[in-house]
Design an enzyme around this catalytic site. Sequence first.
Site, PDB file in Angstrom:
ATOM      1  N   ARG A 122       0.623  -1.336   0.147  1.00  0.00           N
ATOM      2  CA  ARG A 122       0.103   0.041  -0.095  1.00  0.00           C
ATOM      3  C   ARG A 122       0.845   1.287   0.177  1.00  0.00           C
ATOM      4  O   ARG A 122       0.501   2.296   0.394  1.00  0.00           O
ATOM      5  CB  ARG A 122      -1.053   0.106   1.006  1.00  0.00           C
ATOM      6  N   LYS A 144       4.489  11.801 -10.984  1.00  0.00           N
ATOM      7  CA  LYS A 144       3.511  11.127 -11.873  1.00  0.00           C
ATOM      8  C   LYS A 144       4.149   9.755 -12.130  1.00  0.00           C
ATOM      9  O   LYS A 144       5.434   9.608 -12.290  1.00  0.00           O
ATOM     10  CB  LYS A 144       3.270  11.711 -13.370  1.00  0.00           C
ATOM     11  N   GLU A 186      12.153  19.286 -23.587  1.00  0.00           N
ATOM     12  CA  GLU A 186      11.278  19.646 -22.176  1.00  0.00           C
ATOM     13  C   GLU A 186      11.731  20.737 -21.678  1.00  0.00           C
ATOM     14  O   GLU A 186      11.174  21.531 -20.905  1.00  0.00           O
ATOM     15  CB  GLU A 186      11.212  18.302 -21.504  1.00  0.00           C
ATOM     16  N   LYS A 228       8.989  23.623 -12.465  1.00  0.00           N
ATOM     17  CA  LYS A 228       7.936  22.352 -12.399  1.00  0.00           C
ATOM     18  C   LYS A 228       7.744  22.446 -10.645  1.00  0.00           C
ATOM     19  O   LYS A 228       6.463  22.073 -10.350  1.00  0.00           O
ATOM     20  CB  LYS A 228       8.580  21.151 -12.711  1.00  0.00           C
ATOM     21  N   GLU A 238      -2.965  17.843 -11.063  1.00  0.00           N
ATOM     22  CA  GLU A 238      -3.553  18.193 -12.361  1.00  0.00           C
ATOM     23  C   GLU A 238      -4.938  18.678 -12.533  1.00  0.00           C
ATOM     24  O   GLU A 238      -5.710  17.899 -13.270  1.00  0.00           O
ATOM     25  CB  GLU A 238      -2.736  17.098 -13.505  1.00  0.00           C
ATOM     26  N   ARG A 242      -1.378  22.519 -13.777  1.00  0.00           N
ATOM     27  CA  ARG A 242      -0.524  21.567 -14.023  1.00  0.00           C
ATOM     28  C   ARG A 242      -0.333  21.162 -15.677  1.00  0.00           C
ATOM     29  O   ARG A 242       0.533  20.595 -16.280  1.00  0.00           O
ATOM     30  CB  ARG A 242      -0.355  20.482 -13.026  1.00  0.00           C
ATOM     31  N   ASN A 246       1.915  20.298 -20.481  1.00  0.00           N
ATOM     32  CA  ASN A 246       1.497  19.406 -21.343  1.00  0.00           C
ATOM     33  C   ASN A 246       1.586  19.918 -23.011  1.00  0.00           C
ATOM     34  O   ASN A 246       1.144  19.498 -23.863  1.00  0.00           O
ATOM     35  CB  ASN A 246       0.121  18.514 -21.346  1.00  0.00           C
ATOM     36  N   HIS A 249       2.165  18.224 -26.177  1.00  0.00           N
ATOM     37  CA  HIS A 249       2.198  16.973 -25.798  1.00  0.00           C
ATOM     38  C   HIS A 249       0.882  16.048 -26.591  1.00  0.00           C
ATOM     39  O   HIS A 249       1.033  15.008 -26.828  1.00  0.00           O
ATOM     40  CB  HIS A 249       2.049  16.537 -24.246  1.00  0.00           C
ATOM     41  N   HIS A 253       1.784  13.148 -28.805  1.00  0.00           N
ATOM     42  CA  HIS A 253       1.429  11.741 -28.200  1.00  0.00           C
ATOM     43  C   HIS A 253       0.787  11.051 -29.531  1.00  0.00           C
ATOM     44  O   HIS A 253       0.857   9.882 -29.709  1.00  0.00           O
ATOM     45  CB  HIS A 253       0.599  11.580 -27.229  1.00  0.00           C
ATOM     46  N   HIS A 267      10.030  10.618 -27.050  1.00  0.00           N
ATOM     47  CA  HIS A 267       9.143  11.471 -26.646  1.00  0.00           C
ATOM     48  C   HIS A 267       9.597  12.874 -26.876  1.00  0.00           C
ATOM     49  O   HIS A 267       8.583  13.649 -27.335  1.00  0.00           O
ATOM     50  CB  HIS A 267       8.957  10.976 -25.207  1.00  0.00           C
TER      51      HIS A 267
HETATM   52  N1  GLY Z   1       5.249  15.639 -17.517  1.00  0.00           N
HETATM   53  C1  GLY Z   1       4.244  16.526 -16.927  1.00  0.00           C
HETATM   54  C2  GLY Z   1       3.833  16.545 -15.716  1.00  0.00           C
HETATM   55  O1  GLY Z   1       4.678  15.961 -14.872  1.00  0.00           O
HETATM   56  O2  GLY Z   1       2.906  17.052 -15.064  1.00  0.00           O
END
Ligand code: GLY
Length: 376
Positions: A122, A144, A186, A228, A238, A242, A246, A249, A253, A267
Amino acid sequence: MRQKITVRLKDNSYDIHVGEGLLDQAGELVAPILARPKTVIITDENVARHQLPRLERALTNADISFDSLILPAGEATKSFEQLEKLLDRLLELRLERSDKIIAFGGGVIGDLVGFAASIYQRGIGFIQIPTTLLSQVDSAVGGKTGINSPRGKNLIGSFHQPDLVLTDVTVLDSLPERQLLAGYAEVVKYGLIGDKDFFHWLENNGRKIISGDPAARIEAILTSCRAKARIVAEDEKEQGVRALLNLGHTFGHALEAEVGYSGDLLHGEAVAIGMVMAFDLSVKMGLCPASDAENVRRHLEDISLPTTIGHGNHPISKIHMTATDLYDHTLHDKKTSAGKVTYVLASAIGGAMLRRDVAPEDIREIFQQALKTRPL
Ligand code: GLY
């Protein structure tokens, strides 16, 4: 010299240390946050070959006992199969809930290990030691985590923040230039979404980052991680701001899905093309001056990143794809809500915004435009 940024969250704040040679100090940096002097390093074959002995030496010097698990390199490792094997090994090694494990690698290792940590008994703690520019400025920070499904990338995962991030720029010295460039996309993203001055700094210093100047690398990583950390502190899960991270992206993607997440398109390369498309779309919608879109394109080209689907000799310029197929991929985006995709657009360099009112014809046309650049 080492510098520290704190990611301030409601429940669990943590530090990011950035510097030159930090890997050799990893034992003393990690020791204070371990409940007992025992951990497990999880890495991939490439990182193991170039960097693992340094980390192992550093832990040994600090009297921390460890096991090292070496997984196959590559995106395919972010799978249920590897997750299950990893969890089984952690159980076999009798890791306890108060222990912490170390993710030592790029985005694939960080995402997989973070996800395993979030569900092992957990949830246990984990430490990120990112080894690619992309993971140092993005994926290792912000919590993430996840794996891929045959139905798409990163579709299974959780938010699970690391307890510490150790970023050593010297590990970038063994990274292939194509990977460095992909990570650089990035870095540029932070300038484009909210920091015009940083973008201008990159126009003057970007080459130094790629060629290996440690001071330029540290400066770029610190600025990216500060941005960040600020965004994640404001919107950890998000729900809003946040999503600006993206930028590029959704387009990117779609391209990655079209090439089957293969090595033909990294990527970061997809993000570079996607950011140019996002600026072109912003110009088309009358939101952004054309000169800003041109500056974005010029800088990415100057640094040798692809900026369009037909880019020079890049492998994707030779892969057959249609605007309709690419558009269809955008509809599967994770940022879809009530059937509408949220796009990150811009009013200028440094002025990103979220929009849910983009006309499908405009998106198709942007794909058409990018496809038209392909060699005959
Ligand atoms: N890579 C985008 C984020 O961490 O929100």
